[in-house]
Scaffold this active site. Structure first.
Site, PDB file in Angstrom:
ATOM      1  N   ALA A 127      43.537  15.610  48.136  1.00  0.00           N
ATOM      2  CA  ALA A 127      42.469  16.130  47.237  1.00  0.00           C
ATOM      3  C   ALA A 127      41.102  15.919  47.762  1.00  0.00           C
ATOM      4  CB  ALA A 127      42.663  15.262  45.866  1.00  0.00           C
ATOM      5  N   ASN A 195      43.810   7.854  45.706  1.00  0.00           N
ATOM      6  CA  ASN A 195      44.210   8.029  47.090  1.00  0.00           C
ATOM      7  C   ASN A 195      43.240   8.370  47.914  1.00  0.00           C
ATOM      8  OD1 ASN A 195      47.381   7.263  46.889  1.00  0.00           O
ATOM      9  ND2 ASN A 195      46.817   8.705  45.154  1.00  0.00           N
ATOM     10  N   HIS A 225      34.602  14.599  43.780  1.00  0.00           N
ATOM     11  CA  HIS A 225      34.558  13.605  44.689  1.00  0.00           C
ATOM     12  C   HIS A 225      33.129  13.793  45.358  1.00  0.00           C
ATOM     13  CE1 HIS A 225      38.562  12.124  43.660  1.00  0.00           C
ATOM     14  NE2 HIS A 225      38.943  13.189  43.901  1.00  0.00           N
TER      15      HIS A 225
END
Ligand SMILES: NC(=O)C1=CN([C@@H]2O[C@H](COP(=O)(O)OP(=O)(O)OC[C@H]3O[C@@H](n4cnc5c(N)ncnc54)[C@H](O)[C@@H]3O)[C@@H](O)[C@H]2O)C=CC1
Ligand SMILES: O=C([O-])CC(=O)C(=O)O
Length: 273
Positions: A127, A195, A225
């Site tokens: 991701a 993660n 992010h």
């Protein structure tokens, strides 16, 4: 051996959730050099319709039986299952592609086992973004790696850190910083949500030197992010805004990252580190 005569590698997939289903579909449709050998699921009845739709329904086996029929295992399962999925493969010198990356920090023996037996643990970019640049910078000296994650409330719900600290995110009306610490601490407090921070840390300066803020933001619909890296080769910042998959904690791009990784394995032209 030429690429054309390279033997076909057998792949097993564990978990048919947001990531596993997409990866299995791609393998079923065909990825050069790979064949879907088996899958492992928690509840086969739940997945009967999905499996029946595949061109070729793979055998459904217990996790412990996968190594006998596969060369590569792809872990797309809840984090606590990581060691029992990965250990048999790396002990036989085989490959384990790992999505529950945070759990690697609590199972140090796995990388050591892979090293001893010639196996390999592969962490896809998942991701996140830019792990190619971070690994390149790590060949020189990285001064700092900082990450800020912002997620919709339902992308964080139920995380152990939130439950233990009795943080009431369901009623927030504006962005709330719920965590600041290292990637290692985040892996403990948010095993199903961060993660990416651990993957970033393993690519760069490690889980104790990679710093992270986590914000819950009721206005967001995407998992965002942002990463800032300062190194002796470059300074770079990058941001990804992930559209959640059927699992609100998991961005859609995660499964695509695994599929891209699988395609690269047998490609005549391979782009990116
Ligand atoms: N590295 C990365 O960038 C990312 C990693 N992840 C992680 O990847 C993992 C998988 O994510 P998702 O597919 O979104 O999760 P998910 O919750 O949608 O799917 C997990 C599946 O595993 C199944 N499962 C549970 N116990 C099992 C067992 N004993 N044997 C076989 N299957 C079992 C569940 O029934 C479920 O279908 C999670 O640990 C998640 O935190 C998620 C997003 C990004
Ligand atoms: O952003 C996402 O889609 C998932 C995520 O943060 C993670 O699992 O680390």
């Amino acid at each position: 051996m030429s690429r054309e005569t390279m033997s076909v590698a057998r792949v097993a997939v564990v978990g048919l959730g947001g990531i596993g289903q997409k990866v299995v579909e791609a393998l079923d449709q065909g990825i050069a050099g790979l064949t879907l050998a088996a899958i492992s699921v928690q509840n086969p009845d739940k997945h009967a319709a999905f499996l029946a739709e595949l061109g070729k329904t793979p055998p459904v086996l217990p996790i412990a039986d996968l190594e006998a029929v596969a060369d590569i295992v792809i872990e797309c399962a809840p984090a606590p299952l990581l060691p029992e999925i990965v250990r048999p493969f790396v002990t036989k010198g085989k490959t384990a592609i790992v999505l529950s990356v945070g759990a690697l920090l609590f199972n140090d023996d796995l990388v050591a086992l892979a090293k001893t037996h010639g196996g390999q643990i592969v962490v896809p970019t998942g991701a996140l973004i830019g792990l190619d640049a971070v690994t390149a910078a790590a060949e020189g000296k990285i001064h700092s790696v900082k990450m800020v994650t912002r997620k919709p409330v339902k992308g964080l719900a139920g995380a152990p850190y939130i439950v233990e600290n009795k943080i009431d995110i369901d009623s927030i009306t504006e962005p709330l910083k719920i965590f600041e610490g290292t990637a290692r601490e985040a892996a403990k407090g948010f095993p199903a949500n961060l993660n990416v921070a651990v993957a970033l840390s393993l690519a760069g300066v490690g889980p104790d030197a990679t710093t992270l803020q986590i914000w819950a933001d009721p206005a967001l619909t995407r998992n965002v992010h942002r990463v800032e890296v300062d190194a002796d080769s470059a300074r770079f910042s990058m941001q990804i805004e992930n559209i959640p998959s059927e699992n609100p904690k998991t961005g859609r791009i995660t499964a695509l990252s695994v599929i891209a990784l699988l395609r690269k394995r047998g490609a005549a032209l391979r782009v990116g580190t």
